[in-house]
Every structure is written in structure tokens, then in C-alpha cells.
Enzyme design. Structure first.
Site, mmCIF file in Angstrom:
data_model
loop_
_atom_site.group_PDB
_atom_site.id
_atom_site.type_symbol
_atom_site.label_atom_id
_atom_site.label_comp_id
_atom_site.label_asym_id
_atom_site.label_seq_id
_atom_site.Cartn_x
_atom_site.Cartn_y
_atom_site.Cartn_z
ATOM 1 N N CYS A 148 -1.482 2.301 13.806
ATOM 2 C CA CYS A 148 -0.069 2.669 13.962
ATOM 3 C C CYS A 148 0.175 4.167 14.036
ATOM 4 C CB CYS A 148 0.781 2.040 12.856
ATOM 5 S SG CYS A 148 0.555 2.759 11.205
ATOM 6 N N HIS B 220 3.156 2.406 7.243
ATOM 7 C CA HIS B 220 3.282 1.950 8.627
ATOM 8 C C HIS B 220 4.268 2.831 9.376
ATOM 9 C CE1 HIS B 220 3.048 -0.600 12.074
ATOM 10 N NE2 HIS B 220 4.334 -0.904 12.039
ATOM 11 N N ASP C 292 7.660 -1.075 18.263
ATOM 12 C CA ASP C 292 6.420 -0.964 17.505
ATOM 13 C C ASP C 292 5.281 -1.455 18.386
ATOM 14 O OD1 ASP C 292 4.342 -1.067 15.669
ATOM 15 O OD2 ASP C 292 5.445 -2.204 14.158
#
Length: 280
Positions: free
Chosen positions: A73, A112, A127
Site C-alpha cells: 500500500c 494502511h 485503494d
């Protein structure tokens, strides 16, 4: 202070199937997110080998766009964030706490990275770096209704301290991550990335995790456990017990170019022999 600019914008767009910069619309955002999760693999080869994970934009571009690798991420969503800025989207970096496979009510570390995009006054989260359950479409923030994607349905629940993202997996609404809209600076992501990549209790330091999406399918690798999940069908699973087979799998099924396989072989052998592979 202005954000660093992409130096490989043309190549990046070509990898996503665009010959010219598309307009900053919702349809563009949908296409970008879906194509990104198919073109760039989620993977943590660096962390299982103990290599440093550099999350400045130049290092990410070199690794992902030029080096034939994927990332997690802090890499993939940083790269995507920079792309959205270049294309003129109103986008802000935010963060969350991964609670997938945790007991309900668990609060984990803020590790995250994702993004908040505003289009025509409507807010969406986007995302491209959440592994085997990455959403393959932007999700409207200010509704708790079920939202369809090219893969599983998702929904966002408003909670006293922010929001909970859930996905419908096999008819069950499962928690993915908690997040809020607090402004995040580079130092916040640097601290989170250090924990994810270097702390001995981080799952990223002890377990190989690889994932990629495609038309109606998701491929996942958890140590030596490989699975293909097809929408509306039974998953196909197999254990990979040979290091050379695992290296081939990384290249063929996930499109990863392993530059130094001699460094990776002993690590993969240890992960296979540890018996930690589980359903991904």
C-alpha cells in the site's frame, strides 16, 4: 510544499492502457482503479528478504514502473495518488487500520494507506494496495448502501471514530479496515512503513503475500499456498512445495520480474518449510 511530480507519466499511463492523459472524471477513476489492480501486483518480496522498502516517489517509480515489480500500500497507493494529482483529481492521502481476519471490535496499528477523492462534491475512497481483497472500483464514502464493483460488493459503515470498510465474501460481510479522514503527512507514512517492513511482529516480515486481480478472478499467494478465486465459482487451490515452481509462479501468474533469484531462493525455501502457508 508541493508534491513530487511523476517522471514516468507516459509509461505509467501506457501500462494502464492510455495513450494520452484521460480527464479527471468518475469514469476515468473507475477505469484507472480496475486496470491498476490488474497491471501492478501487490507483493512483499522485499520485506520477507529483509530489504529496505523505500517509499519516496522516485524509488517507487523505479521499482514498479521500470523494475518489473509490484509493491504494497505505501508504494502502490502513493504511486496512484501521484497519478491522480497529475491528472487533475482533487485527492488527499489518508490512512487506516487493517482489521481483516481480526475479532470484531479489534483496533490495530495505523498501517494502511489509501486516498480520498472528491468529484463534483461527492467523496470517494480509492485503494489499489489492499492485497487479495483490494476494491476494484472507487467507493462512495457518504452512503452505507451496498456498492457493486467488478468483483465483490463492498459497503462503508459510519462509526463513532471514522468508517469501516466491509466486503461481502461468500455471503458474509467481513471487516476489511477502519479509516478516518485525518490529514496525513509523509512522516506518518514513513513511520507506518517502518513498522510494516521492519518490525518483528509485522506479518509482512514473516509471510509472503502476493495478489493480483483480473476479469472475474483474483489470484493470491500466501507463502506456498496459491489460489485462484473466481467470482461465483469455487476457488482453485494448490500448495507449491518447490522453490523453482514458486519462482515460476511469481513470474507467470503475477508478472513479477525477480532480479536476484539467488537471494530469494533460501527465503522462499524457509517460508515453504515453515508450514505457515494458509488460504489466502
Amino acid at each position: 510544499m508541493s508534491e513530487p511530480r511523476l517522471t514516468s507519466l507516459k509509461l505509467y499511463l501506457q501500462r494502464l492502457g492510455f495513450e494520452a492523459p484521460p480527464p479527471p472524471t468518475l469514469q476515468t477513476l473507475r477505469e484507472l482503479q480496475l486496470r491498476h489492480t490488474g497491471a501492478f501486483t501487490f507483493e512483499n518480496l522485499a520485506t520477507v528478504t529483509g530489504a529496505p522498502v523505500l517509499i519516496d516517489l522516485a524509488s517507487i517509480e523505479q521499482k514498479v514502473l521500470h523494475g518489473g515489480r509490484g509493491g504494497y500500500c505505501y508504494e502502490l497507493n502513493h504511486l496512484f495518488f501521484a497519478l491522480l494529482l497529475e491528472l487533475g483529481f482533487a485527492v488527499r492521502a489518508i490512512s487506516g487500520r487493517v482489521v481483516m481476519n481480526q475479532p470484531e471490535g479489534t483496533w490495530t496499528a495505523r498501517t494502511h494507506r489509501l486516498s480520498l477523492v472528491t468529484l463534483g462534491g461527492v467523496r470517494y475512497i480509492t485503494d489499489v494496495g489492499f492485497g487479495g481483497m483490494v476494491p476494484t472500483a472507487p467507493l462512495m464514502l457518504d452512503t452505507e448502501a451496498e456498492q457493486a464493483t467488478p468483483h465483490e460488493p463492498y459497503r462503508i459503515e459510519k462509526q463513532p471514530d471514522g468508517y469501516m470498510l466491509r466486503a461481502n465474501v461468500g455471503g458474509e460481510w467481513r471487516s476489511m479496515y477502519l479509516f478516518d479522514l485525518q490529514r496525513q503527512e509523509d512522516i506518518d507514512f514513513t513511520i507506518g512503513n517502518w513498522y510494516v517492513s521492519a518490525h518483528q511482529q509485522s506479518p509482512f516480515a514473516n509471510r509472503l503475500m502476493v495478489a493480483r486481480t483480473g476479469d472475474g478472478w483474483r489470484r493470491t499467494l500466501n507463502n506456498g499456498s496459491f489460489a485462484i478465486h473466481r467470482i461465483g465459482a469455487e476457488s482453485e487451490r494448490r500448495d507449491v512445495a518447490d522453490v523453482e515452481d514458486l519462482l515460476d509462479l511469481l513470474e507467470v501468474e503475477f508478472g513479477i520480474q525477480v532480479a536476484s533469484p539467488e537471494l530469494l531462493r533460501p527465503v522462499l525455501r524457509r517460508l515453504i518449510e515453515s508450514g505457515q502457508g494458509s488460504s489466502a
